[in-house]
Design a protein around this motif. Structure first.
Motif, mmCIF file in Angstrom:
data_model
loop_
_atom_site.group_PDB
_atom_site.id
_atom_site.type_symbol
_atom_site.label_atom_id
_atom_site.label_comp_id
_atom_site.label_asym_id
_atom_site.label_seq_id
_atom_site.Cartn_x
_atom_site.Cartn_y
_atom_site.Cartn_z
ATOM 1 N N PRO A 15 28.652 -56.335 -19.428
ATOM 2 C CA PRO A 15 28.054 -55.011 -19.601
ATOM 3 C C PRO A 15 26.537 -55.067 -19.466
ATOM 4 O O PRO A 15 25.900 -56.021 -19.922
ATOM 5 N N LEU A 16 25.964 -54.061 -18.852
ATOM 6 C CA LEU A 16 24.514 -54.013 -18.694
ATOM 7 C C LEU A 16 23.834 -53.345 -19.883
ATOM 8 O O LEU A 16 22.596 -53.331 -19.963
ATOM 9 N N THR A 17 24.625 -52.800 -20.791
ATOM 10 C CA THR A 17 24.096 -52.268 -22.049
ATOM 11 C C THR A 17 24.974 -52.750 -23.187
ATOM 12 O O THR A 17 26.162 -53.006 -22.997
ATOM 13 N N ASN A 25 28.930 -47.923 -19.214
ATOM 14 C CA ASN A 25 29.306 -47.380 -17.909
ATOM 15 C C ASN A 25 29.028 -48.315 -16.743
ATOM 16 O O ASN A 25 29.558 -48.116 -15.650
ATOM 17 N N THR A 26 28.195 -49.316 -16.943
ATOM 18 C CA THR A 26 27.831 -50.200 -15.839
ATOM 19 C C THR A 26 28.039 -51.660 -16.226
ATOM 20 O O THR A 26 27.763 -52.068 -17.350
ATOM 21 N N PHE A 27 28.531 -52.433 -15.257
ATOM 22 C CA PHE A 27 28.832 -53.845 -15.476
ATOM 23 C C PHE A 27 28.323 -54.665 -14.300
ATOM 24 O O PHE A 27 28.170 -54.164 -13.184
ATOM 25 N N GLU A 28 28.095 -55.953 -14.573
ATOM 26 C CA GLU A 28 27.691 -56.899 -13.538
ATOM 27 C C GLU A 28 28.805 -57.911 -13.352
ATOM 28 O O GLU A 28 29.290 -58.500 -14.313
#
Length: 315
Positions: A15-17, A25-28
């Motif tokens: 997770p980016l947060t 909502n965003t992943f790497e």
């Protein structure tokens, strides 16, 4: 070959947060896996390392194999299989010390790996075979695969290191204990955490653990104690080694794998127990200061700088 490991690879969604996954909502996309992390850690330290596994014949599988090959790990014993997607897991980071993992391993590609497919010569050529409790927890047949490797190693005089690495999200405590204790007669070096030792042996006291495993022929035990470092028993000598301080705890996932890779490196160098423990602690410390499962695994030069043997040149 210096080291051979066996296990699965997962696409890691970092997770980016921070916070509960339902709000992220965003992943790497990364690549992870306990035994794979050890193989990568050993390779970065300069050891010749091989990894035995199966991957899905899909884009994630191809990405994982290319990444692993790029890390200098031999993938000649890795093949793609049809009908089984490459496994995925999501990390939930609440803070550096509170991290949850959610695995999606149903119909794992490693389910297609059977004991008869293990290349005996490949295992015999290794100096060290490293196993953990993660691979056999994925599927019942994986236990037979591990036992096949252990039997080859035992009859060939290959050193076996074992990290129980118990994941209770994957199997029950009862199944874990029954399976993992069956590996002990083949093990030379036991690398265990305190909670795992409590589950397997009913104690987290090193001397009591040594007495429990001695009937299996194990006389070399390391007890990992997290922020309190590690304590080891070898050649009837017990040594406590404190943790190496780090600036910040960013991500604790992979610290145990880093410790194992550092300790295996020390075994191949024939270091004394105190030096082995200090080096393994230093690798683990380095890992937790970097986000990701294996991104923080250091190169040998990084360790030489951290341990004061070499000076960093910044410009």
């Amino acid at each position: 070959m210096d080291v051979v490991t066996i296990g699965d690879a997962l696409i890691t969604m970092n997770p980016l947060t921070n916070g509960p996954l339902r709000f992220v909502n965003t992943f790497e996309r990364k690549v992870g896996g306990a035994e794979l992390n050890v193989a990568i850690g050993c390779a970065r330290l300069g050891l010749e390392t091989g990894w035995v596994s199966r991957l899905g014949n899909d884009e994630f599988g191809r990405y994982a194999k290319n990444f692993i090959r790029g890390e200098g790990v031999d993938v000649s014993q890795v093949s793609f299989v049809e009908g089984s997607p490459t496994s995925v897991y999501f990390k939930e980071i609440l803070d550096g010390d509170r991290i949850n993992s959610y695995y999606y391993r149903a119909n794992s590609p490693t389910d297609k790996l059977v004991a008869e497919e293990i290349d005996e010569a490949y295992i015999q050529e290794a100096k060290v075979v490293h196993i953990t409790g993660v691979f056999p927890s994925i599927n019942e047949t994986n236990r037979e695969v591990v036992l096949q490797i252990l039997k080859i190693a035992k009859k060939s005089g290959v050193l076996v290191t074992f990290d129980p690495n118990i994941r209770l999200k994957l199997w029950t405590a009862e199944r874990a204990k029954e399976c993992l204790t069956s590996f002990l007669p083949y093990v030379d070096v036991l690398l265990t955490g305190e909670e795992e030792a409590q589950l397997l042996f009913g104690t987290s006291d090193l001397i009591e653990i040594v007495e429990e495993v001695k009937p299996h022929g194990i006389t070399h035990v390391v007890l990992k104690k997290g922020k309190d470092g590690a304590v080891g028993y070898r050649d009837q000598q017990m040594i406590q080694s404190p943790a190496i301080s780090t600036n910040a705890v960013v991500d604790t996932i992979g610290a145990g794998d880093g410790f194992a890779s550092g300790y295996i490196y020390s075994l191949i160098q024939n270091w004394q127990l105190d030096q082995s423990l200090r080096f393994a602690n230093a690798v683990a410390s380095y890992v937790i200061s970097v986000p990701g499962d294996n991104e923080g695994l250091p190169y040998l030069e990084d360790m030489e700088i951290l341990l004061g043997k070499k000076k960093r040149v910044e410009r």
